[in-house]
Design an enzyme around this catalytic site. Structure first.
Site, PDB file in Angstrom:
ATOM      1  N   CYS A  89       3.215  33.043  -6.912  1.00  0.00           N
ATOM      2  CA  CYS A  89       3.129  32.425  -5.590  1.00  0.00           C
ATOM      3  C   CYS A  89       4.534  31.967  -5.157  1.00  0.00           C
ATOM      4  O   CYS A  89       5.484  32.056  -5.940  1.00  0.00           O
ATOM      5  CB  CYS A  89       2.183  31.229  -5.651  1.00  0.00           C
ATOM      6  SG  CYS A  89       2.853  29.811  -6.557  1.00  0.00           S
TER       7      CYS A  89
ATOM      8  N   CYS B 139       6.140  29.378  -7.629  1.00  0.00           N
ATOM      9  CA  CYS B 139       6.541  29.981  -8.906  1.00  0.00           C
ATOM     10  C   CYS B 139       7.699  30.956  -8.723  1.00  0.00           C
ATOM     11  O   CYS B 139       8.616  30.993  -9.546  1.00  0.00           O
ATOM     12  CB  CYS B 139       5.352  30.658  -9.568  1.00  0.00           C
ATOM     13  SG  CYS B 139       4.068  29.476 -10.061  1.00  0.00           S
TER      14      CYS B 139
ATOM     15  N   HIS C  29       0.994  25.630 -12.791  1.00  0.00           N
ATOM     16  CA  HIS C  29       0.753  27.069 -12.841  1.00  0.00           C
ATOM     17  C   HIS C  29       1.312  27.595 -14.159  1.00  0.00           C
ATOM     18  O   HIS C  29       2.276  27.031 -14.711  1.00  0.00           O
ATOM     19  CB  HIS C  29       1.449  27.776 -11.686  1.00  0.00           C
ATOM     20  CG  HIS C  29       0.846  27.494 -10.349  1.00  0.00           C
ATOM     21  ND1 HIS C  29       1.021  28.343  -9.282  1.00  0.00           N
ATOM     22  CD2 HIS C  29       0.077  26.470  -9.889  1.00  0.00           C
ATOM     23  CE1 HIS C  29       0.385  27.864  -8.229  1.00  0.00           C
ATOM     24  NE2 HIS C  29      -0.186  26.712  -8.574  1.00  0.00           N
TER      25      HIS C  29
ATOM     26  N   GLU D 183       3.228  30.042 -14.869  1.00  0.00           N
ATOM     27  CA  GLU D 183       4.657  30.372 -14.835  1.00  0.00           C
ATOM     28  C   GLU D 183       5.531  29.125 -14.947  1.00  0.00           C
ATOM     29  O   GLU D 183       6.510  29.106 -15.693  1.00  0.00           O
ATOM     30  CB  GLU D 183       5.026  31.105 -13.532  1.00  0.00           C
ATOM     31  CG  GLU D 183       4.260  32.361 -13.277  1.00  0.00           C
ATOM     32  CD  GLU D 183       3.048  32.151 -12.379  1.00  0.00           C
ATOM     33  OE1 GLU D 183       2.213  31.260 -12.688  1.00  0.00           O
ATOM     34  OE2 GLU D 183       2.928  32.879 -11.387  1.00  0.00           O
TER      35      GLU D 183
END
Length: 161
Positions: free
Chosen positions: A91, A94, A61, A63
């Site tokens: 999410c 993260c 992801h 992040e």
């Protein structure tokens, strides 16, 4: 959380940068999410976009990749003086990593009604399990962030019909 007009302008500038990264992700078939980390002086430390499909890695992801790059650059996992900008509310994975990295400030664009783990579905930073109190600003360039995601998903659905 309140902030000054000049801080707002800075937040918009960095969120525009994150939106550009999200556009790159979307053009390569990734969910369009971009992340930027800056240091206390306003210098760019890391910039990443989603790469799950490209890397075939469920943790890739934007992040997570940005946190790793910033920590490598600073040679410390403690990012308590840094600001993370991301186009979509993080999410659970993260959000947990952001808390573990001790990020000083999280600024995000649009709430995620399906997996948002900052304030929409769950609130990991304010959970009893969190060992770090994360400062959060949501809604920076919210409309632009929402439209980018909605357009990407609409185009994706259209191609599969």
């Amino acid at each position: 959380m309140s902030y000054t007009y000049s801080e707002y302008l800075i937040h918009r500038q960095w969120m525009y940068h994150a939106l550009q990264l999200a556009q790159i992700a979307g053009e390569t078939g990734e969910v369009p999410v971009g992340a930027v980390i800056i240091d206390p002086s306003g210098n760019l430390l890391a910039e990443c976009e989603n790469r799950k499909e490209r890397d075939q890695n469920p943790t890739a992801h934007a992040e997570i990749l940005a946190l790793k790059a910033a920590a490598n650059k600073l040679q410390t996992w403690r990012l308590n003086q840094c600001t993370l900008y991301v186009t979509l509310e993080p999410c659970p994975m993260c959000a947990g990593a952001i808390v573990q990295a001790r990020v000083g400030l999280l600024v995000y664009g649009v709430d995620d009604p399906k997996t948002g783990a900052i304030r929409t579905v769950v609130n990991i930073p304010d959970s009893a399990a969190s060992n770090h109190r994360l400062r959060v600003i949501g809604g920076i360039l919210e409309t632009a962030c929402r439209q980018q995601l909605q357009m990407w998903f609409a185009n994706r659905r259209h191609r599969t019909e």
